[in-house]
Design a protein around this motif. Structure first.
Motif, PDB file in Angstrom:
ATOM      1  N   CYS A 159       0.832  -1.201   0.000  1.00 53.54           N
ATOM      2  CA  CYS A 159       0.000   0.000   0.000  1.00 53.54           C
ATOM      3  C   CYS A 159       0.870   1.255   0.000  1.00 53.54           C
ATOM      4  O   CYS A 159       0.587   2.224  -0.719  1.00 53.54           O
ATOM      5  CB  CYS A 159      -0.936   0.010   1.204  1.00 53.54           C
ATOM      6  N   GLU A 167      -4.772   6.263   5.906  1.00 52.23           N
ATOM      7  CA  GLU A 167      -6.109   6.137   6.487  1.00 52.23           C
ATOM      8  C   GLU A 167      -6.981   5.136   5.727  1.00 52.23           C
ATOM      9  O   GLU A 167      -8.024   4.714   6.231  1.00 52.23           O
ATOM     10  CB  GLU A 167      -6.802   7.501   6.535  1.00 52.23           C
ATOM     11  N   ASP A 168      -6.570   4.752   4.523  1.00 53.28           N
ATOM     12  CA  ASP A 168      -7.344   3.786   3.727  1.00 53.28           C
ATOM     13  C   ASP A 168      -6.752   2.379   3.772  1.00 53.28           C
ATOM     14  O   ASP A 168      -7.362   1.439   3.236  1.00 53.28           O
ATOM     15  CB  ASP A 168      -7.406   4.228   2.260  1.00 53.28           C
ATOM     16  N   GLN A 169      -5.602   2.213   4.384  1.00 51.47           N
ATOM     17  CA  GLN A 169      -4.902   0.939   4.277  1.00 51.47           C
ATOM     18  C   GLN A 169      -5.592  -0.192   5.026  1.00 51.47           C
ATOM     19  O   GLN A 169      -5.483  -1.355   4.632  1.00 51.47           O
ATOM     20  CB  GLN A 169      -3.449   1.106   4.727  1.00 51.47           C
ATOM     21  N   ASP A 170      -6.320   0.124   6.098  1.00 50.76           N
ATOM     22  CA  ASP A 170      -7.039  -0.935   6.805  1.00 50.76           C
ATOM     23  C   ASP A 170      -8.175  -1.492   5.953  1.00 50.76           C
ATOM     24  O   ASP A 170      -8.521  -2.670   6.069  1.00 50.76           O
ATOM     25  CB  ASP A 170      -7.570  -0.426   8.147  1.00 50.76           C
ATOM     26  N   ASP A 171      -8.770  -0.644   5.092  1.00 46.90           N
ATOM     27  CA  ASP A 171      -9.777  -1.155   4.161  1.00 46.90           C
ATOM     28  C   ASP A 171      -9.144  -2.162   3.211  1.00 46.90           C
ATOM     29  O   ASP A 171      -9.722  -3.226   2.934  1.00 46.90           O
ATOM     30  CB  ASP A 171     -10.388  -0.007   3.357  1.00 46.90           C
ATOM     31  N   PHE A 172      -7.964  -1.835   2.706  1.00 46.61           N
ATOM     32  CA  PHE A 172      -7.256  -2.771   1.830  1.00 46.61           C
ATOM     33  C   PHE A 172      -6.956  -4.075   2.568  1.00 46.61           C
ATOM     34  O   PHE A 172      -7.057  -5.163   1.995  1.00 46.61           O
ATOM     35  CB  PHE A 172      -5.959  -2.137   1.325  1.00 46.61           C
ATOM     36  N   ARG A 173      -6.601  -3.945   3.822  1.00 45.23           N
ATOM     37  CA  ARG A 173      -6.316  -5.153   4.611  1.00 45.23           C
ATOM     38  C   ARG A 173      -7.570  -6.036   4.690  1.00 45.23           C
ATOM     39  O   ARG A 173      -7.481  -7.256   4.554  1.00 45.23           O
ATOM     40  CB  ARG A 173      -5.841  -4.760   6.011  1.00 45.23           C
ATOM     41  N   ASP A 174      -8.736  -5.426   4.887  1.00 51.86           N
ATOM     42  CA  ASP A 174      -9.981  -6.201   4.950  1.00 51.86           C
ATOM     43  C   ASP A 174     -10.290  -6.867   3.616  1.00 51.86           C
ATOM     44  O   ASP A 174     -10.677  -8.041   3.568  1.00 51.86           O
ATOM     45  CB  ASP A 174     -11.141  -5.290   5.352  1.00 51.86           C
ATOM     46  N   TRP A 175     -10.146  -6.117   2.520  1.00 53.16           N
ATOM     47  CA  TRP A 175     -10.438  -6.687   1.199  1.00 53.16           C
ATOM     48  C   TRP A 175      -9.464  -7.819   0.866  1.00 53.16           C
ATOM     49  O   TRP A 175      -9.863  -8.856   0.341  1.00 53.16           O
ATOM     50  CB  TRP A 175     -10.351  -5.599   0.136  1.00 53.16           C
ATOM     51  N   ARG A 196     -14.732  -4.354  -4.916  1.00 53.19           N
ATOM     52  CA  ARG A 196     -14.493  -3.230  -4.007  1.00 53.19           C
ATOM     53  C   ARG A 196     -13.134  -2.584  -4.288  1.00 53.19           C
ATOM     54  O   ARG A 196     -12.996  -1.364  -4.273  1.00 53.19           O
ATOM     55  CB  ARG A 196     -14.575  -3.709  -2.556  1.00 53.19           C
ATOM     56  N   TYR A 200     -12.394   1.313  -5.541  1.00 56.14           N
ATOM     57  CA  TYR A 200     -11.491   2.200  -4.805  1.00 56.14           C
ATOM     58  C   TYR A 200     -10.346   2.680  -5.701  1.00 56.14           C
ATOM     59  O   TYR A 200      -9.984   3.870  -5.690  1.00 56.14           O
ATOM     60  CB  TYR A 200     -10.927   1.491  -3.579  1.00 56.14           C
TER      61      TYR A 200
END
Length: 425
Positions: A159, A167-175, A196, A200
């Protein structure tokens, strides 16, 4: 599909038992059916190539295309080859799915992010991420090294490289987690995560293009997505879909391979205490050469990519005596080739001091893994730091109770519970 005589003594492939230890089955195939026709769990018929010499030849054979449109079977239309959801999300135009000259053009653009100088400059960030993750569980004395360490480390690293805001990296972790969890199960879960990510990336590319207009001049250390956009705007003919597909495949290939490299590597060291002791002594003596050689051996011994990504015959060809028809899929089994006794002395032995180690863990030819230098850096940093900071590191489960993720391409553990001598114990 071309005919091949069936052998009743052939091992059963792609079961959960096979996933735990595929190497005896691959040894049988190398000896008795080195180019073997099989029906995959998806229902697609394919040829498996298992000997080192044949594998190396196939990986560099221009008659074996990476383009899924070369697949002659009706199954291709149902999305049974490649990454689930990538076609529907318009993410097909990436390095794993194209041939020259488009492959040459796109690889040239993205290779700038993986030069030795660029990767070396990224080393402090990888070390910081590694230490921060270990800080979260060091005092506890136990952890699941897959979910708490091997998985988040490459996600945050890639990332950063791509230019995904913190601030968006945790979303990437979830995906990314959804892609791993569903990798061997329902393909819908992977497809939803891909959708998703695509949405993004489209928004991120748009934002970065606006930022580049305002900034105008190139900045040192520019992130990869910005670099791709700038190249496109300067006449390199990179479409937005190509930029999104490139970012997607770097994320997908750049995290899961490293998750498995770290997880499989640490697991192999825990199962071979004498080799772990060799590594620890070298680290204590400051011998970085053995660390580098050791990671190469871990790649060969039980690497993160079990089978190379899809290839399709563009014309009739013969490989190791087997006639392969135009349009038929060919899968090169890297895990089998890297245990071939015709190429490696005592191939089933883990030897961190092995010298002649030209394994195929990251492929061969024009499709050799672009991110290999970064993956090696992450694995070397992760393994060295774990051994230095967690004394007495050991398995906290019976090896027979561990489960491997199902799937065709990747090889990795679902969990890796460990314990160590924490402070105060």
């Amino acid at each position: 599909m071309s005919e091949q005589p069936r052998d009743s003594s052939a091992p059963t492939l792609f079961t959960w038992e096979f996933a735990t230890d595929p190497y005896p089955a691959y040894a049988w195939l190398r000896e008795h059916a080195p180019v073997h026709r099989t029906t995959l769990p998806s229902g697609v018929d394919a040829w498996l190539v298992t000997r080192y010499a044949d594998a190396r030849k196939a990986l560099a054979d221009p008659r074996l295309s990476k383009n899924p449109q070369r697949h002659s079977a009706a199954a291709h239309a149902k999305g049974k080859v490649g990454i689930p959801g990538e076609q529907r999300a318009d993410l097909m135009t990436h390095l794993l799915n194209i041939d020259p000259p488009d492959h040459t053009r796109l690889r040239r653009l993205v290779s700038k992010a993986f030069t030795p100088r660029r990767v070396a400059a990224f080393a402090p960030r990888v070390q910081t991420l590694t230490d921060q993750l270990i800080d979260t569980f060091e005092e506890r004395g136990e952890a699941d090294l897959i979910h708490e360490f091997a998985f988040p480390l490459p996600i945050y690293a890639i990332c950063d490289l791509l230019g995904v805001p913190r601030e968006d990296q945790d979303d990437f972790r979830d995906w990314a987690g959804a892609m791993i969890r569903h990798g061997g199960g329902p393909r819908g879960g992977v497809a939803r995560a891909v959708k998703r990510i695509r949405a993004y990336l489209g928004e991120l590319i748009h934002r970065k293009r606006l930022e580049l207009v305002e900034r105008r001049e190139e900045e040192d250390g520019e992130d990869l997505i910005s670099g791709l956009i700038r190249a496109s705007d300067h006449g390199e003919h990179l479409t937005e879909n190509e930029a999104a597909a490139m970012a997607f495949i770097l994320l997908f290939a750049g995290f899961e391979t490293t998750v498995n490299l770290i997880g499989n590597g640490v697991y192999a060291l825990l199962r071979h205490p004498e080799q772990r002791a060799v590594m620890r002594r070298a680290l204590e003596e400051g011998d970085e050469r053995l660390l580098a050689a050791g990671v190469e051996e871990l790649l060969r011994y039980d690497g993160p990519v079990e089978i190379a990504t899809w290839r399709f015959a563009t014309e009739p060809l013969t490989l190791a005596g087997q006639r392969i028809a135009e349009g038929e899929p060919v899968l090169v089994v890297l895990a089998a080739a890297d245990r071939d006794p015709e190429r490696f002395a005592e191939p089933d032995v883990l030897d961190l001091t092995r010298r002649d180690n030209q394994h195929l863990g990251y492929g061969h030819g024009i499709h050799y893994c672009l991110g290999a230098p970064l993956a090696r850096l992450e694995a070397q940093t992760a393994i060295a730091t774990l051994l230095r900071r967690l004394p007495g590191l050991r398995l906290a489960a019976d090896p027979e109770d561990l489960r491997w993720r199902g799937g065709l391409i990747m090889r990795g553990l679902r969990t890796l519970p460990v314990t160590w001598n924490s402070v105060g114990r």
